[in-house]
Design an enzyme around this catalytic site. Structure first.
Site, PDB file in Angstrom:
ATOM      1  N   ILE A  20       0.912  -1.048   0.119  1.00 48.43           N
ATOM      2  CA  ILE A  20      -0.005   0.070   0.005  1.00 48.43           C
ATOM      3  C   ILE A  20       0.804   1.353  -0.109  1.00 48.43           C
ATOM      4  CG2 ILE A  20      -1.714   1.278   1.230  1.00 48.43           C
ATOM      5  CD1 ILE A  20      -2.849  -1.280   2.400  1.00 48.43           C
ATOM      6  N   PRO A  21       0.840   2.193  -0.909  1.00 51.11           N
ATOM      7  CA  PRO A  21       1.681   3.209  -1.238  1.00 51.11           C
ATOM      8  C   PRO A  21       1.164   4.330  -0.209  1.00 51.11           C
ATOM      9  CG  PRO A  21       0.052   3.346  -2.756  1.00 51.11           C
ATOM     10  CD  PRO A  21      -0.285   2.239  -2.022  1.00 51.11           C
ATOM     11  N   ALA A  22       1.750   3.887   0.979  1.00 51.70           N
ATOM     12  CA  ALA A  22       1.449   4.855   2.247  1.00 51.70           C
ATOM     13  C   ALA A  22       2.167   4.621   3.628  1.00 51.70           C
ATOM     14  CB  ALA A  22      -0.133   5.158   2.631  1.00 51.70           C
ATOM     15  N   THR A  27       1.565   0.329  12.942  1.00 51.39           N
ATOM     16  CA  THR A  27       1.142  -1.070  12.396  1.00 51.39           C
ATOM     17  C   THR A  27       2.005  -2.031  13.017  1.00 51.39           C
ATOM     18  OG1 THR A  27       2.765  -0.577  10.717  1.00 51.39           O
ATOM     19  CG2 THR A  27       0.699  -0.147  10.051  1.00 51.39           C
ATOM     20  N   GLY A  28       3.102  -1.801  13.391  1.00 58.06           N
ATOM     21  CA  GLY A  28       3.824  -2.950  14.134  1.00 58.06           C
ATOM     22  C   GLY A  28       3.141  -3.437  15.178  1.00 58.06           C
ATOM     23  N   ASP A  29       2.585  -2.542  16.238  1.00 61.07           N
ATOM     24  CA  ASP A  29       2.088  -2.830  17.333  1.00 61.07           C
ATOM     25  C   ASP A  29       0.793  -3.655  17.099  1.00 61.07           C
ATOM     26  OD1 ASP A  29       3.953  -1.616  19.020  1.00 61.07           O
ATOM     27  OD2 ASP A  29       2.904   0.031  19.201  1.00 61.07           O
TER      28      ASP A  29
END
Length: 104
Positions: A20-22, A27-29
């Site tokens: 996804i280009p963003a 996101t890791g958590d």
């Protein structure tokens, strides 16, 4: 993007997901929490737990990008705060769009 994951030795699998280009914050958590939660529900089925976690995450990220685009914000211009509350159904009841592929 390939996510290489280990199952029961010597079982290995991967999940291929589109990029996804963003850039997103948290996101890791979130990935860790989703994998932990689904692994708790499917303790002997890491590939199923991974499919659910990855599918939840991808749905949430697409919702986040679409929400930013809807208000006229360029999602590639800065870090995006993920839409957790708005994605409750995607987290609890994900549609599995990404399958684990076994390999050795």
């Amino acid at each position: 993007m390939n996510c290489n994951l280990m199952g029961q030795p010597p079982e290995q699998f991967r999940i291929v997901i589109p990029k996804i280009p963003a850039y997103f914050t948290g996101t890791g958590d979130l990935t860790t929490a989703l994998l932990l939660g689904w692994s708790n529900k499917y303790p002997d089925n890491l590939d199923r737990a991974s499919e659910l976690a990855v599918s939840s995450l991808q749905a949430l990220l697409y919702r986040t990008v679409n929400d930013y685009k809807t208000v006229g914000f360029d999602p590639q211009s800065s870090s995006l705060e993920i839409r957790l509350i708005q994605s409750r159904d995607d987290i609890c009841n994900p549609q599995v769009n990404y399958k684990a592929e076994k390999y050795n």
